[in-house]
Enzyme design. Structure first.
Site, PDB file in Angstrom:
ATOM      1  N   GLU A 275       0.832  -1.216   0.000  1.00  0.00           N
ATOM      2  CA  GLU A 275       0.000   0.000   0.000  1.00  0.00           C
ATOM      3  C   GLU A 275       0.858   1.255   0.000  1.00  0.00           C
ATOM      4  OE1 GLU A 275      -2.030  -0.396   3.727  1.00  0.00           O
ATOM      5  OE2 GLU A 275      -3.345  -1.998   3.040  1.00  0.00           O
ATOM      6  N   PRO A 276       1.714   1.438  -0.992  1.00  0.00           N
ATOM      7  CA  PRO A 276       2.559   2.629  -0.978  1.00  0.00           C
ATOM      8  C   PRO A 276       1.762   3.893  -1.317  1.00  0.00           C
ATOM      9  CG  PRO A 276       2.902   1.426  -3.010  1.00  0.00           C
ATOM     10  CD  PRO A 276       1.943   0.610  -2.195  1.00  0.00           C
ATOM     11  N   ARG A 278       3.374   7.554  -0.320  1.00  0.00           N
ATOM     12  CA  ARG A 278       4.389   8.606  -0.463  1.00  0.00           C
ATOM     13  C   ARG A 278       5.369   8.326  -1.595  1.00  0.00           C
ATOM     14  NH1 ARG A 278       6.017  11.766   4.115  1.00  0.00           N
ATOM     15  NH2 ARG A 278       5.195  10.106   5.408  1.00  0.00           N
ATOM     16  N   CYS A 346      -1.643  33.794  10.414  1.00  0.00           N
ATOM     17  CA  CYS A 346      -1.334  34.536  11.643  1.00  0.00           C
ATOM     18  C   CYS A 346      -0.882  33.654  12.788  1.00  0.00           C
ATOM     19  CB  CYS A 346      -2.565  35.339  12.036  1.00  0.00           C
ATOM     20  SG  CYS A 346      -3.025  36.437  10.712  1.00  0.00           S
ATOM     21  N   GLU A 347       0.148  32.893  12.579  1.00  0.00           N
ATOM     22  CA  GLU A 347       0.809  32.223  13.702  1.00  0.00           C
ATOM     23  C   GLU A 347       2.239  31.890  13.301  1.00  0.00           C
ATOM     24  OE1 GLU A 347      -0.482  28.021  14.482  1.00  0.00           O
ATOM     25  OE2 GLU A 347      -2.349  28.751  13.622  1.00  0.00           O
ATOM     26  N   TYR A 375       0.660  13.882   0.851  1.00  0.00           N
ATOM     27  CA  TYR A 375       0.277  14.541   2.107  1.00  0.00           C
ATOM     28  C   TYR A 375       0.419  16.063   2.002  1.00  0.00           C
ATOM     29  CZ  TYR A 375       0.765   9.669   3.328  1.00  0.00           C
ATOM     30  OH  TYR A 375       0.653   8.302   3.319  1.00  0.00           O
TER      31      TYR A 375
HETATM   32  N1  LLP Z   1      -1.271   1.928   4.591  1.00  0.00           N
HETATM   33  C1  LLP Z   1      -1.722   2.385   5.768  1.00  0.00           C
HETATM   34  C2  LLP Z   1      -2.599   1.538   6.575  1.00  0.00           C
HETATM   35  C3  LLP Z   1      -1.355   3.672   6.206  1.00  0.00           C
HETATM   36  O1  LLP Z   1      -1.791   4.116   7.375  1.00  0.00           O
HETATM   37  C4  LLP Z   1      -0.521   4.478   5.395  1.00  0.00           C
HETATM   38  C5  LLP Z   1      -0.126   5.828   5.808  1.00  0.00           C
HETATM   39  C6  LLP Z   1      -0.091   3.951   4.171  1.00  0.00           C
HETATM   40  C7  LLP Z   1      -0.486   2.666   3.800  1.00  0.00           C
HETATM   41  C8  LLP Z   1       0.781   4.723   3.227  1.00  0.00           C
HETATM   42  O2  LLP Z   1       2.022   4.977   3.767  1.00  0.00           O
HETATM   43  P1  LLP Z   1       3.158   5.673   2.849  1.00  0.00           P
HETATM   44  O3  LLP Z   1       3.571   4.672   1.808  1.00  0.00           O
HETATM   45  O4  LLP Z   1       2.570   6.877   2.252  1.00  0.00           O
HETATM   46  O5  LLP Z   1       4.231   5.970   3.814  1.00  0.00           O
HETATM   47  N2  LLP Z   1       0.736  12.762   6.920  1.00  0.00           N
HETATM   48  C9  LLP Z   1       2.011  12.110   7.179  1.00  0.00           C
HETATM   49  C10 LLP Z   1       2.010  10.667   6.748  1.00  0.00           C
HETATM   50  C11 LLP Z   1       0.880   9.836   7.351  1.00  0.00           C
HETATM   51  C12 LLP Z   1       0.881   8.399   6.900  1.00  0.00           C
HETATM   52  C13 LLP Z   1      -0.362   7.704   7.340  1.00  0.00           C
HETATM   53  N3  LLP Z   1      -0.516   6.351   6.905  1.00  0.00           N
HETATM   54  C14 LLP Z   1       3.119  12.911   6.508  1.00  0.00           C
HETATM   55  O6  LLP Z   1       2.848  13.938   5.897  1.00  0.00           O
HETATM   56  O7  LLP Z   1       4.289  12.547   6.615  1.00  0.00           O
END
Ligand code: LLP
Length: 426
Positions: A275-276, A278, A346-347, A375
């Site tokens: 489940e990529p 990022r 404003c912060e 994100y």
């Molecule tokens: N699967 C599940 C169950 C997850 O909770 C997440 C991310 C992913 C897959 C995807 O993960 P990735 O491959 O994108 O690392 N807002 C934060 C990141 C929160 C990630 C939440 N879960 C940021 O901006 O760094």
């Protein structure tokens, strides 16, 4: 690698200059590259080639339907975490059999919607949720395919707020209790166990925590099979990190990640899901902003942009670093000077970078935040009644606005006055 490169001194998104897009849509805006999204998705496909697998894009990272359609057309599945995300995947044309439903707090309504419209599997996060799902599925005369998300108690060694696989985190069933919950799952009506799910965190820059977790999952697979469960699918979550600076970061490549998966899980005769988010979206997007002011402060100068923390919250929320570069390339000999790069909100938290070296910039000049595809837009808000900024998708020498900037009327008209306030006060 991405497709945001300088050509003839101007930053391009593929074959389009960002100056042209800025002139058309105004700033700030997000811009995504189809070629980069495609390339990153294919890296995972190649990394898992030969294994029975499905790459499910974590759409929480970037959920615009044009992006989902682009990836869906390449064969991607989707990982969704809400009824809203499920509907986005569906609207983008991704069939239910390629949608997995994750998340610790699924509602009955979300379960029922997904069961009715088709779902590959629910990644169930607790015995409590399992019982509710059983009830909802049986009530509809359906069977819910499930994995249990197990919490392997592994420290992903990432930012505190995005580590999810330690026992103190809210996610998953503690691995020590997994066999009991699987036994209950096997007894419950309307539930079909199909596999195991794990996700230990995001922005991991080392494969070791993944390997530790996956080794525990391999052991659990054997135990559960010995208990009589049919474990035919392993969902390994997302989390592979990306370089946020051009210079000194070298996170593992998808190919290394795939090789490790093969080594640890390759002989289990299972279908692999990942489940990529990022890694597919992060470096496929940038945020372009204009300089409003260069303000001289006491001992430091502030570069005030028209983008703010409500548009890109990662620096304020996680102290995250984003490279910020001028859209018109600086001459090699130009002196760089340190400035604090801030937005108009404003912060003081509305600070993107402190004492960052940049070539001289003047009001009206454009800058680009790199690595802002994941994100970024999805975490934006209208704080300070700042409209959500447009999203633009580039494809070769074409581009299109894939979410328009709302008008102020659209924003204001979402509020309604209660009857006792409708007539003007005397
Ligand atoms: N699967 C599940 C169950 C997850 O909770 C997440 C991310 C992913 C897959 C995807 O993960 P990735 O491959 O994108 O690392 N807002 C934060 C990141 C929160 C990630 C939440 N879960 C940021 O901006 O760094």
């Amino acid at each position: 690698m991405d497709h945001f490169l300088y050509r003839d001194g101007v930053l391009h998104a593929e074959d389009v200059t960002l100056t042209e897009i800025a002139a058309h849509v105004g700033t700030p805006f997000y811009c995504y590259s189809t070629a980069t999204l495609t390339r990153h998705f294919r890296l995972f496909q190649e990394a898992l080639a030969g294994l029975d697998h499905l790459v499910c894009f974590a759409i929480k990272s970037l959920s615009n339907q044009a992006v989902l359609r682009t990836l869906g057309d390449l064969g991607a599945g989707m990982d969704v975490v809400s009824g809203g995300e499920y509907r986005r995947a569906q609207a983008a044309g991704v069939p239910g059999e390629r949608i997995v439903f994750s998340g610790v707090g699924k509602t009955r309504a979300e379960m029922a919607y997904a069961l009715t419209h088709g779902i590959r599997q629910f990644n169930v996060e607790s015995a409590e949720e399992l019982r509710v799902l059983s009830d909802v599925a049986s009530g509809l005369g359906k069977t819910a395919p499930i994995t249990l998300r197990v919490n392997p108690d592994v420290d992903a060694k990432t930012h505190e707020k995005i580590a999810t696989g330690r026992k103190e985190d809210k996610f998953g069933v503690p691995i020590a209790r997994a066999r009991d919950v699987y036994a209950e799952a096997a007894r419950l009506p309307g539930i079909e166990v199909v596999g195991i799910d794990v996700h230990i965190g995001s922005q991991l820059t080392d494969l070791a925590p993944f390997e530790t977790a996956f080794t525990k999952i391999a052991d659990l697979t054997r135990e559960l099979r010995a208990d009589g469960h049919r474990i035919r699918r392993l969902d390994l979550g997302g989390g592979l990190g990306i370089p946020y600076t051009r210079s000194n970061e070298t996170p593992p490549l998808p190919l290394d990640y795939g090789a490790m998966i093969r080594r640890v899980l390759g002989d289990l005769d299972v279908e692999i899901e990942i489940e990529p988010g990022r890694l597919i979206a992060g470096n496929a997007g940038i945020l372009v902003a204009s300089v409003l002011y260069l303000k001289q402060g006491e001992g430091r100068d502030f570069l005030i942009l028209d983008a703010a923390m409500n548009d890109l919250i990662r620096p304020a929320m996680y102290g995250a670093h984003h490279d910020i570069v001028p859209v018109l390339e600086a001459q090699a000999a130009t002196d760089q000077r340190p400035v604090d790069i801030v937005g108009p909100v404003c912060e003081t938290g509305d600070t993107f970078a402190r004492q960052r070296s940049l070539p001289p910039l003047a009001p009206g000049d454009l800058v680009a935040f790199r690595s802002a595809g994941a994100y970024g837009a999805v975490m934006a808000s209208e704080y300070n009644t700042r409209p959500l900024i447009p999203e633009v998708l580039v494809h070769g020498d074409q581009y299109a606005v894939i979410r328009a900037r709302p008008s102020f009327d659209e924003i204001l008209n979402r509020d309604t006055l209660p009857s006792w306030l409708e007539s003007p006060t005397p």
